[in-house]
Write a protein that holds these residues in place. Sequence first.
Motif, PDB file in Angstrom:
ATOM      1  N   ALA A   1      39.171  56.542   5.614  1.00 39.94           N
ATOM      2  CA  ALA A   1      40.072  56.582   4.651  1.00 39.94           C
ATOM      3  C   ALA A   1      40.070  55.314   4.247  1.00 39.94           C
ATOM      4  CB  ALA A   1      41.383  57.154   5.135  1.00 39.94           C
ATOM      5  N   VAL A   2      40.565  55.156   2.685  1.00 38.86           N
ATOM      6  CA  VAL A   2      40.637  54.085   1.973  1.00 38.86           C
ATOM      7  C   VAL A   2      41.991  54.234   1.237  1.00 38.86           C
ATOM      8  CG1 VAL A   2      39.692  52.457   0.206  1.00 38.86           C
ATOM      9  CG2 VAL A   2      38.338  53.504   1.756  1.00 38.86           C
ATOM     10  N   GLN A   3      42.681  53.124   0.975  1.00 36.59           N
ATOM     11  CA  GLN A   3      44.060  52.942   0.489  1.00 36.59           C
ATOM     12  C   GLN A   3      43.504  52.822  -0.965  1.00 36.59           C
ATOM     13  OE1 GLN A   3      47.434  50.594   1.685  1.00 36.59           O
ATOM     14  NE2 GLN A   3      48.662  52.274   0.882  1.00 36.59           N
ATOM     15  N   TRP A   4      44.035  53.489  -1.858  1.00 40.19           N
ATOM     16  CA  TRP A   4      43.720  53.403  -3.479  1.00 40.19           C
ATOM     17  C   TRP A   4      44.512  52.360  -3.982  1.00 40.19           C
ATOM     18  CZ3 TRP A   4      40.283  53.140  -6.696  1.00 40.19           C
ATOM     19  CH2 TRP A   4      40.415  53.160  -8.285  1.00 40.19           C
ATOM     20  N   LEU A   5      44.127  51.185  -4.292  1.00 35.12           N
ATOM     21  CA  LEU A   5      44.859  50.155  -4.842  1.00 35.12           C
ATOM     22  C   LEU A   5      44.870  50.049  -6.302  1.00 35.12           C
ATOM     23  CD1 LEU A   5      44.493  47.568  -2.026  1.00 35.12           C
ATOM     24  CD2 LEU A   5      46.235  49.183  -2.411  1.00 35.12           C
ATOM     25  N   GLY A   6      43.990  50.751  -6.873  1.00 38.88           N
ATOM     26  CA  GLY A   6      43.833  50.695  -8.454  1.00 38.88           C
ATOM     27  C   GLY A   6      42.801  49.493  -8.861  1.00 38.88           C
ATOM     28  N   THR A   7      41.980  48.920  -7.830  1.00 39.79           N
ATOM     29  CA  THR A   7      41.259  47.745  -7.921  1.00 39.79           C
ATOM     30  C   THR A   7      39.543  48.066  -7.875  1.00 39.79           C
ATOM     31  OG1 THR A   7      41.240  47.282  -5.815  1.00 39.79           O
ATOM     32  CG2 THR A   7      42.887  46.195  -7.138  1.00 39.79           C
ATOM     33  N   THR A   8      38.767  47.178  -8.276  1.00 35.32           N
ATOM     34  CA  THR A   8      37.463  47.363  -8.147  1.00 35.32           C
ATOM     35  C   THR A   8      37.133  47.265  -6.639  1.00 35.32           C
ATOM     36  OG1 THR A   8      36.952  46.441 -10.351  1.00 35.32           O
ATOM     37  CG2 THR A   8      35.244  46.673  -8.616  1.00 35.32           C
TER      38      THR A   8
ATOM     39  N   SER B   1      39.074  48.343  -4.048  1.00 36.63           N
ATOM     40  CA  SER B   1      39.331  49.645  -3.702  1.00 36.63           C
ATOM     41  C   SER B   1      38.278  50.556  -3.807  1.00 36.63           C
ATOM     42  CB  SER B   1      40.707  50.079  -3.672  1.00 36.63           C
ATOM     43  OG  SER B   1      41.103  50.285  -4.900  1.00 36.63           O
ATOM     44  N   PHE B   2      37.941  50.737  -5.065  1.00 41.06           N
ATOM     45  CA  PHE B   2      36.826  51.437  -5.426  1.00 41.06           C
ATOM     46  C   PHE B   2      35.477  51.271  -4.759  1.00 41.06           C
ATOM     47  CE2 PHE B   2      33.593  53.262  -8.097  1.00 41.06           C
ATOM     48  CZ  PHE B   2      34.064  54.630  -8.250  1.00 41.06           C
ATOM     49  N   ASN B   3      35.071  50.136  -4.632  1.00 41.19           N
ATOM     50  CA  ASN B   3      33.864  49.618  -3.815  1.00 41.19           C
ATOM     51  C   ASN B   3      34.221  50.257  -2.218  1.00 41.19           C
ATOM     52  OD1 ASN B   3      32.764  48.724  -6.139  1.00 41.19           O
ATOM     53  ND2 ASN B   3      33.075  46.827  -5.628  1.00 41.19           N
ATOM     54  N   GLU B   4      35.392  50.198  -1.831  1.00 42.94           N
ATOM     55  CA  GLU B   4      35.477  50.607  -0.407  1.00 42.94           C
ATOM     56  C   GLU B   4      35.274  52.024  -0.391  1.00 42.94           C
ATOM     57  OE1 GLU B   4      35.893  48.910   2.434  1.00 42.94           O
ATOM     58  OE2 GLU B   4      35.358  47.282   1.337  1.00 42.94           O
ATOM     59  N   LEU B   5      35.631  52.742  -1.189  1.00 47.08           N
ATOM     60  CA  LEU B   5      35.427  54.101  -1.356  1.00 47.08           C
ATOM     61  C   LEU B   5      34.078  54.474  -1.368  1.00 47.08           C
ATOM     62  CD1 LEU B   5      38.266  55.322  -3.887  1.00 47.08           C
ATOM     63  CD2 LEU B   5      37.846  56.052  -1.355  1.00 47.08           C
ATOM     64  N   LYS B   6      33.200  53.650  -2.310  1.00 48.84           N
ATOM     65  CA  LYS B   6      31.888  53.873  -2.167  1.00 48.84           C
ATOM     66  C   LYS B   6      31.173  53.849  -1.014  1.00 48.84           C
ATOM     67  CE  LYS B   6      29.883  54.783  -5.449  1.00 48.84           C
ATOM     68  NZ  LYS B   6      29.305  56.083  -5.843  1.00 48.84           N
ATOM     69  N   LYS B   7      31.702  52.871  -0.212  1.00 48.27           N
ATOM     70  CA  LYS B   7      31.001  52.434   1.199  1.00 48.27           C
ATOM     71  C   LYS B   7      31.213  54.086   2.118  1.00 48.27           C
ATOM     72  CE  LYS B   7      31.831  47.682   1.209  1.00 48.27           C
ATOM     73  NZ  LYS B   7      32.254  46.569   1.847  1.00 48.27           N
TER      74      LYS B   7
END
Length: 85
Positions: A13-20, A22-28
């Motif tokens: 899981a990744v917490q969405w912070l509205g940042t690049t 956090s988006f990159n963490e989602l991609k990982k």
Amino acid sequence: MPQFRKKPFVIEAVQWLGTTDSFNELKKIGYPHDVYNEGADNLSIPTLEGEMLCSKNDWVIKGVHGEFYPCKPDIFEKTYEKAES
């Protein structure tokens, strides 16, 4: 009335912070989409039940079948704890 307990298993899981970042963490963790509106507080997530809106500070969970879905922070805190790797 029968009662049931959720089976324990480790999720990503990744917490969405509205940042690049956090988006990159989602991609990982395998998030399948390449684009989001940079600086947007919300993220639209395609789920098995249809599109769901992920708000800033919500968690994005990768499910047991590789599906993604949002989870509010208070529910996440009550349901999950950090796993030792």
